[in-house]
Design a protein around this motif. Structure first.
Motif, PDB file in Angstrom:
ATOM      1  N   ARG A 156       0.849  -1.188   0.000  1.00 30.53           N
ATOM      2  CA  ARG A 156       0.000   0.000   0.000  1.00 30.53           C
ATOM      3  C   ARG A 156       0.883   1.236   0.000  1.00 30.53           C
ATOM      4  NH1 ARG A 156      -2.864  -3.076  -1.784  1.00 30.53           N
ATOM      5  NH2 ARG A 156      -4.414  -4.297  -0.706  1.00 30.53           N
ATOM      6  N   LYS A 157       0.442   2.276  -0.682  1.00 27.29           N
ATOM      7  CA  LYS A 157       1.197   3.523  -0.697  1.00 27.29           C
ATOM      8  C   LYS A 157       1.138   4.158   0.676  1.00 27.29           C
ATOM      9  CE  LYS A 157      -0.364   7.211  -2.880  1.00 27.29           C
ATOM     10  NZ  LYS A 157      -0.672   8.225  -3.888  1.00 27.29           N
ATOM     11  N   VAL A 158       2.329   4.561   1.194  1.00 30.33           N
ATOM     12  CA  VAL A 158       2.379   5.195   2.509  1.00 30.33           C
ATOM     13  C   VAL A 158       2.941   6.610   2.444  1.00 30.33           C
ATOM     14  CG1 VAL A 158       2.468   3.033   3.816  1.00 30.33           C
ATOM     15  CG2 VAL A 158       4.609   4.115   3.067  1.00 30.33           C
ATOM     16  N   ALA A 159       3.616   6.968   1.344  1.00 27.29           N
ATOM     17  CA  ALA A 159       4.177   8.320   1.227  1.00 27.29           C
ATOM     18  C   ALA A 159       4.519   8.603  -0.232  1.00 27.29           C
ATOM     19  CB  ALA A 159       5.425   8.460   2.085  1.00 27.29           C
ATOM     20  N   GLU A 160       4.605   9.888  -0.528  1.00 29.82           N
ATOM     21  CA  GLU A 160       5.081  10.299  -1.847  1.00 29.82           C
ATOM     22  C   GLU A 160       5.724  11.670  -1.744  1.00 29.82           C
ATOM     23  OE1 GLU A 160       1.356  12.290  -4.206  1.00 29.82           O
ATOM     24  OE2 GLU A 160       1.443  10.106  -4.225  1.00 29.82           O
ATOM     25  N   LYS A 161       6.654  11.928  -2.670  1.00 24.54           N
ATOM     26  CA  LYS A 161       7.325  13.223  -2.695  1.00 24.54           C
ATOM     27  C   LYS A 161       7.823  13.487  -4.117  1.00 24.54           C
ATOM     28  CE  LYS A 161      11.810  11.301  -1.410  1.00 24.54           C
ATOM     29  NZ  LYS A 161      12.881  11.234  -0.454  1.00 24.54           N
ATOM     30  N   GLU A 162       8.008  14.755  -4.425  1.00 25.93           N
ATOM     31  CA  GLU A 162       8.528  15.126  -5.732  1.00 25.93           C
ATOM     32  C   GLU A 162       9.996  14.744  -5.839  1.00 25.93           C
ATOM     33  OE1 GLU A 162       7.732  19.001  -7.377  1.00 25.93           O
ATOM     34  OE2 GLU A 162       5.939  19.180  -6.124  1.00 25.93           O
ATOM     35  N   ASN A 163      10.394  14.353  -7.041  1.00 32.23           N
ATOM     36  CA  ASN A 163      11.795  14.041  -7.304  1.00 32.23           C
ATOM     37  C   ASN A 163      12.102  14.473  -8.739  1.00 32.23           C
ATOM     38  OD1 ASN A 163      14.278  12.999  -8.020  1.00 32.23           O
ATOM     39  ND2 ASN A 163      13.941  11.023  -7.042  1.00 32.23           N
ATOM     40  N   SER A 164      12.637  15.656  -8.898  1.00 29.59           N
ATOM     41  CA  SER A 164      12.970  16.163 -10.237  1.00 29.59           C
ATOM     42  C   SER A 164      14.425  15.910 -10.602  1.00 29.59           C
ATOM     43  CB  SER A 164      12.653  17.660 -10.320  1.00 29.59           C
ATOM     44  OG  SER A 164      11.258  17.853 -10.188  1.00 29.59           O
ATOM     45  N   LEU A 165      15.144  15.165  -9.782  1.00 24.73           N
ATOM     46  CA  LEU A 165      16.542  14.860 -10.088  1.00 24.73           C
ATOM     47  C   LEU A 165      16.671  13.881 -11.258  1.00 24.73           C
ATOM     48  CD1 LEU A 165      18.016  14.434  -6.490  1.00 24.73           C
ATOM     49  CD2 LEU A 165      18.377  16.351  -8.063  1.00 24.73           C
ATOM     50  N   TRP A 166      15.748  12.933 -11.318  1.00 21.88           N
ATOM     51  CA  TRP A 166      15.852  11.899 -12.343  1.00 21.88           C
ATOM     52  C   TRP A 166      15.122  12.280 -13.622  1.00 21.88           C
ATOM     53  CZ3 TRP A 166      14.048   7.716  -8.387  1.00 21.88           C
ATOM     54  CH2 TRP A 166      15.024   7.596  -7.375  1.00 21.88           C
ATOM     55  N   ARG A 167      14.045  13.058 -13.464  1.00 20.41           N
ATOM     56  CA  ARG A 167      13.244  13.531 -14.600  1.00 20.41           C
ATOM     57  C   ARG A 167      12.265  14.569 -14.079  1.00 20.41           C
ATOM     58  NH1 ARG A 167       8.982   9.593 -17.152  1.00 20.41           N
ATOM     59  NH2 ARG A 167       7.572  10.870 -15.954  1.00 20.41           N
ATOM     60  N   ASP A 168      11.997  15.592 -14.858  1.00 19.51           N
ATOM     61  CA  ASP A 168      11.042  16.627 -14.443  1.00 19.51           C
ATOM     62  C   ASP A 168       9.661  16.020 -14.187  1.00 19.51           C
ATOM     63  OD1 ASP A 168      12.882  18.675 -14.547  1.00 19.51           O
ATOM     64  OD2 ASP A 168      12.352  19.283 -16.593  1.00 19.51           O
ATOM     65  N   GLY A 169       9.028  16.504 -13.115  1.00 13.67           N
ATOM     66  CA  GLY A 169       7.657  16.117 -12.801  1.00 13.67           C
ATOM     67  C   GLY A 169       7.493  14.730 -12.222  1.00 13.67           C
ATOM     68  N   LEU A 170       8.547  14.140 -11.747  1.00 11.01           N
ATOM     69  CA  LEU A 170       8.502  12.780 -11.231  1.00 11.01           C
ATOM     70  C   LEU A 170       8.055  12.778  -9.769  1.00 11.01           C
ATOM     71  CD1 LEU A 170       9.187  10.029 -12.475  1.00 11.01           C
ATOM     72  CD2 LEU A 170      11.457  10.247 -11.493  1.00 11.01           C
ATOM     73  N   ILE A 171       7.215  11.811  -9.412  1.00 12.97           N
ATOM     74  CA  ILE A 171       6.768  11.631  -8.037  1.00 12.97           C
ATOM     75  C   ILE A 171       7.316  10.300  -7.535  1.00 12.97           C
ATOM     76  CG2 ILE A 171       4.774  11.354  -6.488  1.00 12.97           C
ATOM     77  CD1 ILE A 171       4.961  14.161  -7.700  1.00 12.97           C
ATOM     78  N   GLU A 172       8.093  10.355  -6.464  1.00 10.96           N
ATOM     79  CA  GLU A 172       8.625   9.159  -5.827  1.00 10.96           C
ATOM     80  C   GLU A 172       7.584   8.653  -4.834  1.00 10.96           C
ATOM     81  OE1 GLU A 172      12.847   7.903  -3.786  1.00 10.96           O
ATOM     82  OE2 GLU A 172      12.621   9.905  -4.602  1.00 10.96           O
ATOM     83  N   VAL A 173       7.354   7.355  -4.839  1.00  9.42           N
ATOM     84  CA  VAL A 173       6.307   6.735  -4.014  1.00  9.42           C
ATOM     85  C   VAL A 173       6.936   5.680  -3.111  1.00  9.42           C
ATOM     86  CG1 VAL A 173       4.207   5.331  -4.081  1.00  9.42           C
ATOM     87  CG2 VAL A 173       4.582   7.084  -5.832  1.00  9.42           C
ATOM     88  N   GLU A 174       6.578   5.709  -1.833  1.00 12.77           N
ATOM     89  CA  GLU A 174       6.970   4.644  -0.923  1.00 12.77           C
ATOM     90  C   GLU A 174       5.756   3.757  -0.681  1.00 12.77           C
ATOM     91  OE1 GLU A 174       8.331   3.888   3.694  1.00 12.77           O
ATOM     92  OE2 GLU A 174       9.024   5.737   2.715  1.00 12.77           O
ATOM     93  N   MET A 175       5.973   2.451  -0.815  1.00  9.29           N
ATOM     94  CA  MET A 175       4.913   1.470  -0.585  1.00  9.29           C
ATOM     95  C   MET A 175       5.392   0.503   0.500  1.00  9.29           C
ATOM     96  SD  MET A 175       3.663   0.744  -4.484  1.00  9.29           S
ATOM     97  CE  MET A 175       2.013   0.165  -4.005  1.00  9.29           C
ATOM     98  N   GLU A 176       4.437   0.006   1.288  1.00 12.38           N
ATOM     99  CA  GLU A 176       4.797  -0.889   2.383  1.00 12.38           C
ATOM    100  C   GLU A 176       3.785  -2.019   2.487  1.00 12.38           C
ATOM    101  OE1 GLU A 176       6.379  -0.381   6.917  1.00 12.38           O
ATOM    102  OE2 GLU A 176       4.687   0.860   6.333  1.00 12.38           O
ATOM    103  N   MET A 177       4.272  -3.151   2.968  1.00  9.43           N
ATOM    104  CA  MET A 177       3.404  -4.296   3.209  1.00  9.43           C
ATOM    105  C   MET A 177       3.720  -4.859   4.589  1.00  9.43           C
ATOM    106  SD  MET A 177       2.770  -7.811   1.036  1.00  9.43           S
ATOM    107  CE  MET A 177       4.430  -8.361   1.028  1.00  9.43           C
ATOM    108  N   GLN A 178       2.697  -5.088   5.371  1.00  5.82           N
ATOM    109  CA  GLN A 178       2.862  -5.740   6.672  1.00  5.82           C
ATOM    110  C   GLN A 178       2.979  -7.238   6.435  1.00  5.82           C
ATOM    111  OE1 GLN A 178       3.250  -3.826   9.445  1.00  5.82           O
ATOM    112  NE2 GLN A 178       3.043  -2.156   7.978  1.00  5.82           N
ATOM    113  N   LEU A 179       3.879  -7.870   7.157  1.00  5.59           N
ATOM    114  CA  LEU A 179       4.099  -9.318   6.949  1.00  5.59           C
ATOM    115  C   LEU A 179       3.498 -10.167   8.040  1.00  5.59           C
ATOM    116  CD1 LEU A 179       7.787  -9.281   5.698  1.00  5.59           C
ATOM    117  CD2 LEU A 179       5.718  -9.551   4.358  1.00  5.59           C
TER     118      LEU A 179
END
Length: 179
Positions: A156-179
């Motif tokens: 499931r998505k737990v966070a996101e942030k902009e990341n223009s270092l790799w490409r303009d307009g890119l959104i970095e997404v953190e996803m997590e799963m409970q085990l």
């Protein structure tokens, strides 16, 4: 009968015929693996997503961290090979009670044949076996096929942030799963 058995071992992917017998996943880390996987990330993400060379540097930096602290009891890398050539990978880095899924990548010619699912299932099984409470990964919002696979697996998505270092307009997404 032999003809049917042989044809069952042959699959078509990426415009080529693949013999399943030549497709393997190894779980030993060899010299040169990190360099080749960094290279694959660089050219695949440039070709498919127009990521800058800064992305390749980021991957190199994460592999440096992995190799410096590598402990086969907590960390792992699985390498998919076809006839001895690297065609994909996935890694796990222990982060205490959490594990981080890293470097999940398939050569374009080897997608859509279940290899990605095998790699992901193997990595998640390792995380469970090692007693991690959760596993997380970082991806980018434009990788819809990957996000769909992660979601189907239970992330499931737990966070996101902009990341223009790799490409303009890119959104970095953190996803997590409970085990």
């Amino acid at each position: 009968m032999q003809k049917n058995e042989k044809s069952a071992e042959l699959i078509s992917a990426g415009g080529k015929v693949i013999d399943r017998k030549l497709l393997t996943i190894r779980d030993t880390l060899r010299s040169g693996d990190a360099g080749y996987i960094i290279y694959m990330h660089g050219w695949i993400y440039k070709k498919e997503q127009d990521y800058s060379t800064v992305f390749e540097g980021y991957v190199a930096q994460t592999f440096y961290e992995f190799l410096q602290s590598y402990d086969s009891g907590r960390d792992h890398l699985w390498v998919a090979e076809y006839d001895g050539q690297i065609v994909g990978c996935v890694g796990v880095m222990s982060r205490g009670e959490r594990a981080q899924l890293r470097w999940f990548l398939l050569h374009p010619d080897y997608r859509g044949i279940g290899l990605g699912k095998r790699l992901l299932t193997t990595a998640l099984g390792f995380c469970r076996e090692k007693g991690h409470k959760s596993v997380y990964l970082e991806t980018t919002g434009n990788l819809e096929t990957a996000i769909a696979m992660y979601t189907k697996a239970g992330f499931r998505k737990v966070a996101e942030k902009e990341n223009s270092l790799w490409r303009d307009g890119l959104i970095e997404v953190e996803m997590e799963m409970q085990l």
